[in-house]
Design a protein around this motif. Structure first.
Motif, PDB file in Angstrom:
ATOM      1  N   ALA A 137      -7.841  15.041 -22.040  1.00  0.00           N
ATOM      2  CA  ALA A 137      -8.703  13.987 -22.579  1.00  0.00           C
ATOM      3  C   ALA A 137      -7.890  12.964 -23.365  1.00  0.00           C
ATOM      4  O   ALA A 137      -8.136  11.749 -23.268  1.00  0.00           O
ATOM      5  CB  ALA A 137      -9.780  14.601 -23.460  1.00  0.00           C
ATOM      6  N   ILE A 138      -6.905  13.439 -24.149  1.00  0.00           N
ATOM      7  CA  ILE A 138      -6.045  12.524 -24.919  1.00  0.00           C
ATOM      8  C   ILE A 138      -5.249  11.633 -23.967  1.00  0.00           C
ATOM      9  O   ILE A 138      -5.148  10.409 -24.170  1.00  0.00           O
ATOM     10  CB  ILE A 138      -5.105  13.305 -25.864  1.00  0.00           C
ATOM     11  CG1 ILE A 138      -5.901  13.921 -27.015  1.00  0.00           C
ATOM     12  CG2 ILE A 138      -4.002  12.406 -26.400  1.00  0.00           C
ATOM     13  CD1 ILE A 138      -5.081  14.860 -27.899  1.00  0.00           C
ATOM     14  N   LYS A 141      -7.483   9.103 -22.487  1.00  0.00           N
ATOM     15  CA  LYS A 141      -7.783   8.082 -23.504  1.00  0.00           C
ATOM     16  C   LYS A 141      -6.604   7.114 -23.648  1.00  0.00           C
ATOM     17  O   LYS A 141      -6.795   5.887 -23.690  1.00  0.00           O
ATOM     18  CB  LYS A 141      -8.078   8.769 -24.840  1.00  0.00           C
ATOM     19  CG  LYS A 141      -8.468   7.837 -25.947  1.00  0.00           C
ATOM     20  CD  LYS A 141      -8.760   8.630 -27.222  1.00  0.00           C
ATOM     21  CE  LYS A 141      -9.026   7.721 -28.401  1.00  0.00           C
ATOM     22  NZ  LYS A 141      -9.218   8.478 -29.647  1.00  0.00           N
ATOM     23  N   LYS A 142      -5.375   7.669 -23.698  1.00  0.00           N
ATOM     24  CA  LYS A 142      -4.187   6.822 -23.792  1.00  0.00           C
ATOM     25  C   LYS A 142      -4.072   5.921 -22.563  1.00  0.00           C
ATOM     26  O   LYS A 142      -3.721   4.743 -22.659  1.00  0.00           O
ATOM     27  CB  LYS A 142      -2.917   7.669 -23.928  1.00  0.00           C
ATOM     28  CG  LYS A 142      -2.710   8.268 -25.293  1.00  0.00           C
ATOM     29  CD  LYS A 142      -1.402   9.069 -25.328  1.00  0.00           C
ATOM     30  CE  LYS A 142      -1.160   9.692 -26.681  1.00  0.00           C
ATOM     31  NZ  LYS A 142       0.072  10.500 -26.695  1.00  0.00           N
ATOM     32  N   GLN A 144      -6.514   4.921 -20.653  1.00  0.00           N
ATOM     33  CA  GLN A 144      -7.552   3.895 -20.719  1.00  0.00           C
ATOM     34  C   GLN A 144      -7.158   2.793 -21.703  1.00  0.00           C
ATOM     35  O   GLN A 144      -7.366   1.614 -21.450  1.00  0.00           O
ATOM     36  CB  GLN A 144      -8.900   4.506 -21.120  1.00  0.00           C
ATOM     37  CG  GLN A 144     -10.063   3.535 -21.052  1.00  0.00           C
ATOM     38  CD  GLN A 144     -10.253   2.943 -19.667  1.00  0.00           C
ATOM     39  OE1 GLN A 144     -10.242   3.648 -18.653  1.00  0.00           O
ATOM     40  NE2 GLN A 144     -10.397   1.627 -19.604  1.00  0.00           N
ATOM     41  N   GLU A 145      -6.541   3.208 -22.821  1.00  0.00           N
ATOM     42  CA  GLU A 145      -6.061   2.215 -23.789  1.00  0.00           C
ATOM     43  C   GLU A 145      -4.978   1.349 -23.176  1.00  0.00           C
ATOM     44  O   GLU A 145      -4.932   0.129 -23.410  1.00  0.00           O
ATOM     45  CB  GLU A 145      -5.545   2.912 -25.054  1.00  0.00           C
ATOM     46  CG  GLU A 145      -6.628   3.514 -25.908  1.00  0.00           C
ATOM     47  CD  GLU A 145      -6.086   4.356 -27.073  1.00  0.00           C
ATOM     48  OE1 GLU A 145      -4.848   4.565 -27.164  1.00  0.00           O
ATOM     49  OE2 GLU A 145      -6.910   4.826 -27.869  1.00  0.00           O
TER      50      GLU A 145
END
Length: 183
Positions: A137-138, A141-142, A144-145
């Motif tokens: 998930a991290i 998220k990274k 996606q960022e």
């Protein structure tokens, strides 16, 4: 000596009978003394065996006492070791739960370190699965960022075409690992 003559006299017969009885009596007395001596020897032997058995019993009781003391020490060591293992597992549980609730790289590193300290492989494996889920998930998220940053840089380049904006957009697009998103 003539035995017929000798035994005709009643006095001689009485003396002979009395002599035979006395000899028999002493003989019986000797047998009883011998039996008594044997009985006393047997009693002495039994007393010795009792003393030996008492001594063995005392030795066994001392050994049992020593064993109980040593066993108590091992039990205490086992309890302490269990407490250490339990504390390690509790710390790992707390760190993984914190990571799940606040998914940061710092919490990921802390949780990984705490889980590595767990000695039970089954418990460790369960924690590692939870960490892997959060790690995925991290990373998502990274990613996606990175995509969002690249899109923002590209939009900025489209509106303001300067050399610095080109380099910034190029670097941010290169940071995106999903090739489908780069297009």
């Amino acid at each position: 000596m003539n035995f017929k003559k000798f035994f005709k006299d009643k006095k001689n017969v009485a003396l002979t009978i009395l002599s035979v009885l006395l000899i028999g009596s002493f003989s019986a007395q000797g047998t009883k003394n011998h039996e008594l001596t044997q009985a006393e020897a047997k009693i002495e032997q039994l007393n010795q065996e009792i003393d030996n058995t008492k001594s063995d019993l005392i030795d066994s009781q001392e050994e049992l006492s020593d064993f109980k003391e040593e066993n108590a020490k091992y039990i205490e060591l086992g309890k302490k070791e269990y407490q250490k293992v339990k504390a390690s597992e509790d710390e790992a549980e707390a760190a993984v739960t914190k990571l799940e609730n606040n998914q940061t790289q710092e919490n990921l590193d802390t949780a990984t370190k705490k889980v590595d300290a767990v000695s039970d492989s089954k418990v460790k494996e369960k924690f590692q699965k939870r960490i892997t889920t959060v790690k995925t998930a991290i990373e998502a998220k990274k990613q996606q960022e990175a995509i969002n940053a690249a899109e923002t840089a590209v939009k900025k380049l489209e509106t303001d075409q300067k050399r610095e904006n080109v380099d910034d957009a190029k670097n941010k697009v290169n940071a995106v690992s999903d090739s489908n998103k780069k297009d």
